[in-house]
Scaffold this active site. Structure first.
Site, PDB file in Angstrom:
ATOM      1  CB  THR A   1      -0.919   0.036   1.240  1.00 23.52           C
ATOM      2  OG1 THR A   1      -0.110  -0.202   2.398  1.00 23.52           O
ATOM      3  CG2 THR A   1      -1.995  -1.038   1.173  1.00 23.52           C
ATOM      4  CG  ASP A   2       5.269   1.236   0.659  1.00 20.93           C
ATOM      5  OD1 ASP A   2       4.919   0.578  -0.347  1.00 20.93           O
ATOM      6  OD2 ASP A   2       6.427   1.182   1.143  1.00 20.93           O
TER       7      ASP A   2
ATOM      8  CB  SER B   1      18.948  -2.756   2.432  1.00 23.80           C
ATOM      9  OG  SER B   1      17.574  -2.725   2.141  1.00 23.80           O
TER      10      SER B   1
ATOM     11  CG  ASP C   1      10.862  -1.541   3.904  1.00 25.97           C
ATOM     12  OD1 ASP C   1       9.705  -1.766   4.306  1.00 25.97           O
ATOM     13  OD2 ASP C   1      11.373  -2.121   2.928  1.00 25.97           O
TER      14      ASP C   1
HETATM   15  C1  GLA Z   1       9.063  -3.909   0.473  1.00 25.67           C
HETATM   16  C2  GLA Z   1       9.269  -2.453   0.091  1.00 25.67           C
HETATM   17  C3  GLA Z   1       8.271  -1.553   0.841  1.00 25.67           C
HETATM   18  C4  GLA Z   1       6.837  -2.058   0.655  1.00 25.67           C
HETATM   19  C5  GLA Z   1       6.743  -3.562   0.924  1.00 25.67           C
HETATM   20  C6  GLA Z   1       5.390  -4.129   0.587  1.00 25.67           C
HETATM   21  O1  GLA Z   1       9.364  -4.107   1.828  1.00 25.67           O
HETATM   22  O2  GLA Z   1      10.582  -2.045   0.415  1.00 25.67           O
HETATM   23  O3  GLA Z   1       8.406  -0.228   0.412  1.00 25.67           O
HETATM   24  O4  GLA Z   1       6.364  -1.743  -0.613  1.00 25.67           O
HETATM   25  O5  GLA Z   1       7.714  -4.293   0.198  1.00 25.67           O
HETATM   26  O6  GLA Z   1       4.425  -3.629   1.456  1.00 25.67           O
END
Ligand code: GLA
Length: 392
Positions: A38-39, A131, A175
């Site tokens: 969703t981000d 990371s 993240d």
């Molecule tokens: C990875 C990406 C995040 C997000 C998730 C899924 O962790 O780095 O930005 O999109 O996948 O929710």
């Protein structure tokens, strides 16, 4: 927590004497409780920082070189600040290199070189943001050492930009934001379009969060991730015929989507969009029930999230499904889902404390029977975001 005196001794072994100016910083890993994929659609996410992550020791140098070393990863090197480029052979070092380059791009160029020693506790490739943890601890440590202002939201954005532009991974903001802004015993409700956020107490009562690592490396993840992003953009494009102002799926209400989803021509793309819009709604429901103390309802939403990621967004795969389905069958499990990008990596489950050891036994056994892989489990507490470590 990492043993700081042992790390300091290692630092001096690698870089030589003078313990005086060594400073230590820590950034956690993260687990996302609900709100997946969703981000980058401008929606809500609900991640939490872990109590383990990356510790960085650093000391200024008198020249313009940067020393890169790690206690747990191969490779170490010294590079001039003026010669920092992406190099696939430099592996993990590309993250701190990218941060130094990005700091210069935002007007915070380093005034001198530094020796850096990283100590990572997050398994690589597990989807627990190792990371982002390296990036955020590097930015925070270097800005502090340079007496520059440290704004954790800006640090998260800078780290995301490093990942997007220097490393070349097209991730969203979740993240880096969680790693920078986490708070002990709280999850973060973040609106990714505006970056408005608030810390929500995660009162787990008699329950524990258990992370299950499938130990399946997320091989497919990058191409599938980029494909999902493109499909979401395609859905927006179709919906713009009726909503010309729409730029992100997260700007649509669930009701609007339900009434107008027929505008999305391709049925696969329509299912992707359905996941995104419903998942954003689930995040808000999850926060509401959590604040009411209804963990059972929270767990059900976690489970619904997994089903949607499996059937509509199609980012789970046999290993994550095997682990989550085994978890659902264990008494005392309130909910279980994949966490992170998918295609491997980790699951997160909400489990009654008294059932945790049975959970680990049963899920571990069934998972190995189905996949031939040996999983790892972490019973986790929620920790703080990036910070300086005292007492070094
Ligand atoms: C990875 C990406 C995040 C997000 C998730 C899924 O962790 O780095 O930005 O999109 O996948 O929710």
């Amino acid at each position: 927590m990492a043993d700081l005196s042992a790390l300091k001794a290692r630092f001096i072994e690698i870089y030589g004497e003078s313990a005086a100016d060594i400073a230590a910083y820590h950034a956690p890993g993260r687990v996302n409780l609900i709100g997946e994929h969703t981000d980058y659609n401008g929606g809500y996410v609900f991640p939490a920082a872990l109590t383990f992550g990356t510790t960085l020791l650093l000391r200024p140098r008198s020249d313009r070189r940067i020393g890169f070393a790690s206690t747990n990863m191969e490779l170490s090197k010294q590079i001039s600040i003026d010669e920092l480029h992406y190099d696939v052979a430099d592996d993990w070092m590309n993250y701190p290199k990218g941060i130094v380059v990005q700091l210069a791009a935002v007007g915070a160029a380093l005034t001198r070189g530094y020796d850096l020693l990283f100590h990572g506790e997050i398994p690589n490739g597990a989807g627990l943001s190792s990371s982002a943890s390296i990036e955020v601890v590097t930015a925070y440590g270097l800005l502090t050492a340079e007496n520059q202002p440290v704004d954790k939201v800006k640090i998260a954005l800078l780290a995301q930009k490093t990942e997007n532009q220097f490393v070349g991974v097209n991730c969203g903001i979740m993240d880096q934001f969680a790693v920078a802004n986490g708070k002990k015993d709280h999850a973060i409700l973040l609106m990714c379009d505006t970056l408005e956020y608030r810390h929500v107490p995660f009162a787990a009562g008699s329950c524990k969060l258990v992370i299950g690592n499938t130990n399946k490396r997320r091989g497919l993840v990058e191409s599938a991730y980029n494909e999902r992003r493109r499909q979401c953009e395609q859905a927006v494009g179709d919906l713009q015929r009726l909503f010309p102002e729409l730029t992100l799926l997260g700007q649509l209400t669930l009701k609007q989507f339900q009434v107008h989803s027929g505008l999305i021509g391709d049925p696969t793309v329509r299912r992707r969009a359905q996941h995104v819009v419903e998942e954003i709604d689930r995040v808000l429901q999850a926060v509401r029930v959590l604040e009411e103390g209804d963990l059972a309802a929270f767990g059900k939403l976690m489970t619904a999230s997994h089903v949607s990621l499996r059937d509509l967004y199609e980012v789970t795969g046999p290993e994550l499904d095997a682990m989550v389905e085994a978890a659902w069958a264990v008494p005392g499990v309130l909910g279980s889902r994949m966490t992170g990008a998918g295609f491997g990596g980790c699951t997160v489950s909400l489990v009654q404390e008294a059932a945790v050891s049975d959970f680990i036994d049963r899920v571990g056994r069934e998972y190995t029977e189905k996949t031939g892989l040996t999983p790892s489990f972490y019973v986790c507490d929620i920790g703080d975001g990036v910070k300086q470590e005292e007492g070094i």
